[in-house]
Design an enzyme around this catalytic site. Sequence first.
Site, short mmCIF file in Angstrom:
data_model
loop_
_atom_site.label_atom_id
_atom_site.label_comp_id
_atom_site.label_asym_id
_atom_site.label_seq_id
_atom_site.Cartn_x
_atom_site.Cartn_y
_atom_site.Cartn_z
N TYR A 59 -2.25 -23.38 12.86
CA TYR A 59 -2.75 -23.46 11.49
C TYR A 59 -4.00 -24.31 11.47
O TYR A 59 -4.03 -25.38 12.06
CB TYR A 59 -1.69 -24.18 10.65
CG TYR A 59 -1.18 -23.40 9.50
CD1 TYR A 59 -0.05 -22.61 9.62
CD2 TYR A 59 -1.81 -23.47 8.26
CE1 TYR A 59 0.43 -21.90 8.54
CE2 TYR A 59 -1.32 -22.76 7.17
CZ TYR A 59 -0.20 -21.98 7.32
OH TYR A 59 0.26 -21.28 6.26
N THR A 85 0.81 -1.22 0.00
CA THR A 85 0.00 0.00 0.00
C THR A 85 0.85 1.27 0.00
O THR A 85 0.33 2.35 -0.24
CB THR A 85 -0.91 0.07 1.24
OG1 THR A 85 -0.09 0.00 2.41
CG2 THR A 85 -1.89 -1.10 1.26
N LEU A 86 2.14 1.13 0.28
CA LEU A 86 2.98 2.33 0.38
C LEU A 86 4.00 2.45 -0.73
O LEU A 86 4.45 3.54 -1.06
CB LEU A 86 3.72 2.34 1.73
CG LEU A 86 2.86 2.35 2.99
CD1 LEU A 86 3.73 2.32 4.23
CD2 LEU A 86 1.95 3.57 3.01
#
Lengths: 659, 634
Positions: free
Chosen positions: B554, B346-347
């Site tokens: 998990y 996102t950056l």
Amino acid sequence: LAQLAVQLHRDPMLKKRDDFEDMLEERRNSSDLRYALRCYTPVLYKGLAPCKASMLKSMVLQSDQLHHVIGQVSRETGRAADDVQEEASAILEEMAHCLQLSTVRFFAFTLSKVFKTLFRSICVNEEGIQRLQQAIQEHPVVLLPSHRSYMDFLLMSYILYTYDIALPVIAAGMDFMGMKFVGEMLRMSGAFFIRRSFGGDKLYWSVFSEYVKTMLKNGFAPVEFFLEGTRSRTSKSLTPKLGLLNIVMDPYLKGEVYDINVVPVSISYERILEEALYAREMLGVPKPKESTSGLFKARKVLSEDYGSIHVYFGQPVSVRSLAQGRVNRCQFNLVPRHIPRRPSEEIQSFVNDSAYRLVRAQEENMVLKPWVLLASLLLQNHHQDQTAGQKRGMVLEELTAQAVWLRDMFREYGAFLHWPGMNTVLKVVSSSLSLHRGLVRVCGQVKPGEPHSTVTPEEELLSQAVIVLSCASYRNQGLHVFLRPALLASAINAASSNLKQEVFNSFSFLRNMFSNEFILCPGATVQDFEEACYLLVKTGALQVTQQELLVTERGQRTVAFLTSMLDPFLQGYQVVCRFLCEEATENLTEKQFVPAVRKFIIKHLLAGRLRYTEVLSSDLQKNSLAALLRLGAVQKIKSRSESFNTALLRLGAVQKIKA
Amino acid sequence: MASNSSGGGSSDRQRIAQQRLRIIAGHLQGPVDGDSAILAAECKAQGSKTDVCREGKTVPRRRQEIMKWNGWGYSDSKFLFNKKGQAEFTGKRYRLSGMIIPGLKDWMEGTFGANLQHKTPATPLLTSSAVQPATLNKAFLEELKSTGIPFSHDAEDRVFRAHGHCLHEIFALREGKFGRVPDMVVWPNCHNDVVKIVELACKHNVCVIPYGGGTSVSSALECPPEETRSIVSLDTSQMNRILWIDEKNLTAHVEAGIVGQDLERLLNESGYCTGHEPDSMEFSSLGGWVATRASGMKKNIYGNIEDLVIHIRMVTPRGVIEKSCQGPRMSTGPDIHHFIMGSEGTLGVVTEVTMKIRPMPEYQKYGSVVFPNFEQGVACLREVAKQRCAPASIRLMDNEQFKFGHALKPQVSSIFTSFLDGLKTFYITKFKGFDPNRLCVATLLFEGDREKVLQHEKQVYDIAAKFGGLAAGEDNGQRGYMLTFVIAYLRDLGMDYYVIGESFETSVPWDRVLDICRNVKARIIQECKDKGVQFPPLSTCRVTQTYDTGACVYFYFAFNYRGLSDPVHVYEQVEHAAREEILANGGSLSHHHGVGKLRKEWMRDTVSNVGVGMLKSVKDYVDPDNIFGNRNLL
């Protein structure tokens, strides 16, 4: 509020309920000894083999929670940890059950004998038993029977033994331990004992809650306790106590088990063993202390006929589904789960709501016998006579005719009525009356039984009150069916106009007023109002227009009946208010309240200023005081000179209660 | 793992000897000359000059040449049922390749109620016409052309970069359905190429979605359907060189597009390793690890990605962010690496990373322990963590998964081995009284010098014995780890026969491990029942990592969807419920898969309002025009 009726409501007529089987029938036809000694192999939680009672104790003593609290107590009091640990161990010793199959078998044998003499039948819904069996295999189970008699928990264990279901461990009040031998017997049949009050005792609370939780989490056995906390002397359900419910829900909320099944069980007695005992107690004769010799004296009880018992095992309620969308379980993420904390407000309100729902579920499945109808009718008639100053009683034919009318009304309102279909109405009525011949006599005319050989008018009044209160307790069994419509009917009577808003306000006031008296879920005023409207409209007693609520022509009788159902309660609250206004002084203590108000009422009753002998019930008086306290009309003040428990009562502005 | 496994199990000792030789050779050789100079030079010089690495790059620009377009992994490797109805695994890449797996059919039929007669074949070919036509930004395209950076708007290339490996993504591909896909793909060759692309994207307001290995399981690669700008998929796969190795400080400077297996193999050639081995390491990239805060199987020795990273270079719309030195630890305000790690594209784009390296371990040994039940197993792992003596990897499978692992046993050639197996089973179940429906297995991997490994092994087995654990041999251990590499292939097989499934993870404090495992598994089963799934689902878990204060768990979940009209929706509802259950039981939103778009809705509850505000303000500063518009995380 605008869109009343229609939506939401299931038709009460359509409530699906299971059929009953009489479990005593087989007992009458086969050997009790063989029954008591038969092979008992209940299904278990997830098929796990249960651990021994002694193992259970050591698990509790080694639990993180208890360790934590022991450390805390030892730090706070400066006592050695070992010392505190020993105390914990002693508490546990005093508390713990030691379920033994041999004792259970002994009870199975004895109770078979006793039950067969006392009761005509013990009817159980076998589908409910099957559901329970299923529930036990899936998740830990909590059994919540209604509590009307000492009989209840023996009966529960007896039934479960009969149907080959895991025997429950039962939370019992410490007072049983007073009966030395019996206490130990009960302990060996699965009872564990808790002190009545241990408010501030951290250690006690910790041992107790850990003990219950450990049994539950490991699926040791179904945990059984009474949501109402004590036996209801009035046959009305009592406001649920939340302590134990909080404890049993905790393992689910903290994720220690996947789910918990809570099974409400409704036990209805056609005739309650403690009938007269309760009435006397409420009139001020204190409850006899439980003692073994007392129990033997009670043997004369054995020679009487107590009719039948109906036990209905309700639909198991999953705590998970109750909590769905109500409780955010993440709140336990940031503090170790073994450190005891006060439940958050969210959880308190969740547990409270759940408790009400469960009590209502108990109420709903209570079987009502014809006598409940007759008691209601006879009482209303008695009151009319009282007003008229006569002692007429009621003509049997009239009683029968009214009983038919009321029976149909009960059915319309969705009551779980057990009305023998094969017999004529007259037969049903007569058989009911004869079962309760201690309370009513048929002498050409039927009327509540007359007391004999009385000396003073006060004594006469009291012994009559015993009869009336007993009758009232049977009437109360059916009260929950009509409660909401009756509140509405009274509200219509009291409201200054037929405007819907006015009626609602008046309904809401009454409902609020009576929420210590009856099971009214907090915050459900609108729902209750709608339900009441729906029922009255459906039965043709009420017309609802945009603005107004109108009682129909044929509804007059219904509304009159409903109003007079609540009337004694209204008068009771009024008289308590009047007492507080007229007689209460600055230093009235809580202990003195009941005797004082009783004296006041007796005075008025003898003077003929009061209609209902029923208002002598201390239960009613205590409830009305609690309501006034809650509403802020009365204030409790802790006094310096008195001991901690006593409190001064000061009268605030006493709420005006509409006649 | 994969690189090891291709060699086959027979020559373990040989391989170790070779490794040792290589390490020694590496030491004698000394550092590779002149790499810093190369770095500064033209970056398109790949292959022509002396990179540390020269050849054997796994990932071509056209991924379709070697990989499936609608399933996991290599085109040549897949499970299938042969004409005799026996399961077999094709290809030559894995230990299991070319082998018959006799137990798999029964297991699938028994576990899921699947039937070989009921097939749900995938759409065989990618039909380009079904793909949305590309929305191209002409001006951007023109300028990009002038830079000479390769790009494509071929439908296949775009579809390949429009998805990760979430169930719904693969399911849609198998049905030949495509949603919003990137409008073009660019393949920068080096850091500077990325700088240019990002500059152009900012200039022309184009949305950039970085793409590494494409192994995301958080919907992170899905193109936001509401995005109207042209979407450029920035594929880092060609930035895959090790730029230098610094043996004095034990660091390596690597381009972020390199995939795990290449990084490990190339470092091994110099006698080193990073030790970072996420289960996806065959295909996932270094940049992806950084962007999602990845975790590796052997983190007990080597650490997770945040422990391994020394220096990161990231290109953002505001420019390049990096630290000025390589100090092993700094007190210079909040660590800017922590804005980058977990930023999920996102950056900006991570282009180069300096990582810790270690000499290759001299000795490796697998192991396994059987416990009478899962509770004992967890207690043992907790004790191991308490004593801080966890081997390189320690994993605990529950009973269902143990059976699953058993079903994947390849056909044994000799009667003697099967006789031995029979004896072992007899010993454990009859002699030791373990209930075959309750017992569970821990798999172990030890690494280090031989003597220490043996000593360490003894210590761990001693602890295990206290919890009723019995050593169950190297073979079981090794098979356990193999499972992680082939399980994604198995999902494709399941999807051929009406079985869909997925795994998801969480991290949780020790005291909650048992509760969370029980409750989440039960929730999955209940939700499946409530949602109308006709067959009992597979709902199983394992503890895969231990920490001082907790563990990583998990969950595997799969079911037969015959009779359901919208199986993916049902699947998503169940997974959603399972995640709610995880959070309600004190589990984290994710241990290493990341948030992506799949788990976004829980971010606020996870990091608080202020936390979201902080992250948002960083995003607003770094990327005000939302050029990196994949809409992950926030």
